[in-house]
Design a protein around this motif. Structure first.
Motif, short mmCIF file in Angstrom:
data_model
loop_
_atom_site.label_atom_id
_atom_site.label_comp_id
_atom_site.label_asym_id
_atom_site.label_seq_id
_atom_site.Cartn_x
_atom_site.Cartn_y
_atom_site.Cartn_z
N ALA A 276 0.85 -1.19 0.00
CA ALA A 276 0.00 0.00 0.00
C ALA A 276 0.89 1.25 0.00
O ALA A 276 2.03 1.22 0.44
N TYR A 277 0.33 2.34 -0.48
CA TYR A 277 1.02 3.62 -0.45
C TYR A 277 1.18 4.06 1.00
O TYR A 277 0.23 4.04 1.78
N ASP A 278 2.37 4.47 1.37
CA ASP A 278 2.67 4.93 2.72
C ASP A 278 2.55 6.45 2.77
O ASP A 278 3.37 7.16 2.19
N THR A 279 1.54 6.95 3.46
CA THR A 279 1.32 8.40 3.54
C THR A 279 2.36 9.12 4.37
O THR A 279 2.37 10.35 4.44
N ASN A 280 3.26 8.38 5.01
CA ASN A 280 4.31 9.00 5.81
C ASN A 280 5.67 8.96 5.14
O ASN A 280 6.69 9.20 5.79
N ASN A 281 5.71 8.66 3.83
CA ASN A 281 7.00 8.70 3.15
C ASN A 281 7.48 10.15 3.08
O ASN A 281 6.70 11.08 3.18
N ILE A 282 8.77 10.34 2.89
CA ILE A 282 9.37 11.68 2.94
C ILE A 282 8.77 12.62 1.90
O ILE A 282 8.57 13.80 2.16
N ALA B 228 -1.22 10.55 -4.57
CA ALA B 228 -0.57 9.45 -3.86
C ALA B 228 -0.34 8.30 -4.84
O ALA B 228 -1.27 7.67 -5.30
N ALA B 229 0.92 8.08 -5.19
CA ALA B 229 1.29 7.00 -6.10
C ALA B 229 2.61 6.42 -5.62
O ALA B 229 3.58 7.15 -5.46
N ARG B 230 2.63 5.14 -5.37
CA ARG B 230 3.85 4.47 -4.89
C ARG B 230 4.94 4.50 -5.96
O ARG B 230 6.09 4.78 -5.67
N ASN B 231 4.57 4.21 -7.21
CA ASN B 231 5.55 4.22 -8.30
C ASN B 231 4.83 4.10 -9.64
O ASN B 231 3.60 4.24 -9.69
N ILE B 232 5.55 3.81 -10.68
CA ILE B 232 4.96 3.77 -12.02
C ILE B 232 3.93 2.64 -12.17
O ILE B 232 3.07 2.68 -13.06
N LEU B 233 3.98 1.67 -11.28
CA LEU B 233 3.08 0.52 -11.37
C LEU B 233 1.67 0.83 -10.90
O LEU B 233 0.73 0.13 -11.28
N ASP B 234 1.50 1.87 -10.08
CA ASP B 234 0.16 2.17 -9.57
C ASP B 234 -0.33 3.58 -9.84
O ASP B 234 -1.44 3.94 -9.49
N VAL B 235 0.48 4.40 -10.50
CA VAL B 235 0.07 5.78 -10.80
C VAL B 235 -0.98 5.77 -11.91
O VAL B 235 -0.93 4.91 -12.80
N SER B 236 -1.89 6.70 -11.85
CA SER B 236 -2.88 6.81 -12.93
C SER B 236 -2.19 7.33 -14.18
O SER B 236 -1.21 8.08 -14.09
N PRO B 237 -2.69 6.96 -15.35
CA PRO B 237 -2.09 7.47 -16.59
C PRO B 237 -2.07 9.00 -16.65
O PRO B 237 -1.09 9.59 -17.12
N ASP B 238 -3.12 9.65 -16.17
CA ASP B 238 -3.15 11.12 -16.19
C ASP B 238 -2.07 11.71 -15.29
O ASP B 238 -1.38 12.67 -15.68
N ASP B 239 -1.90 11.17 -14.08
CA ASP B 239 -0.87 11.68 -13.18
C ASP B 239 0.53 11.42 -13.73
O ASP B 239 1.42 12.26 -13.61
N LEU B 240 0.71 10.26 -14.37
CA LEU B 240 1.99 9.97 -14.99
C LEU B 240 2.28 10.95 -16.12
O LEU B 240 3.41 11.42 -16.27
N ALA B 241 1.26 11.30 -16.88
CA ALA B 241 1.44 12.26 -17.97
C ALA B 241 1.87 13.62 -17.43
O ALA B 241 2.77 14.27 -17.99
#
Length: 145
Positions: free
Chosen positions: A8-14, A55-68
């Protein structure tokens, strides 16, 4: 289930903390979708990180729009870095999951100005002086205007 779906995405990452202004950064660009700031342990002068505000952990879970939005901002930063640092080229890097080299689990793209014949410093090899970061941020911001 792929391994990346187990995390899961960690909301406490730096980077999440930077987005919430809980940690400072040397911001060079921001819009409603992304934030770009200098890496405090740069591999090259002007090394910038571009992150989505989503909130996106990495390229594997980011939405296409946010990645764009991240890609568009990365290009904008790359063009400015070429000017600001009189660079000969640009290196873009994105790491996903531990086996892929990811250390901070919020999607980010590294934008690193490059000069012919000068190697990148090893990752996390030294923390840059605050004055140098301030000067580099000023140069990048000026090139973005």
């Amino acid at each position: 289930m792929p391994d990346y779906e187990k995390h899961a995405y960690d909301t406490n990452n730096i980077f999440a903390k930077i987005l919430r202004s809980e940690f400072p950064c040397h911001k060079v660009y921001e819009n409603e979708h992304v934030l770009a700031f200098l890496d405090i342990m740069p591999r090259a002068p002007g090394h910038t990180l571009v992150i989505p505000k989503a909130a996106a952990r990495n390229i594997l879970d980011v939405s296409p729009d946010d990645l764009a939005h991240v890609a568009i901002a990365s290009q904008k930063i790359a063009r400015a870095a070429m000017t600001a640092f009189t660079a000969d080229g640009i290196t873009l890097q994105q790491f996903s999951e531990t086996a892929g080299g990811q250390v901070v689990f919020h999607l980010h793209v590294h934008v690193m100005p490059r000069h012919t014949g000068i190697a990148l410093l090893p990752p996390a090899s030294r923390k840059e002086d605050v004055k140098v970061l301030e000067d580099n941020a000023t140069r990048l911001i000026a090139a973005l205007e």
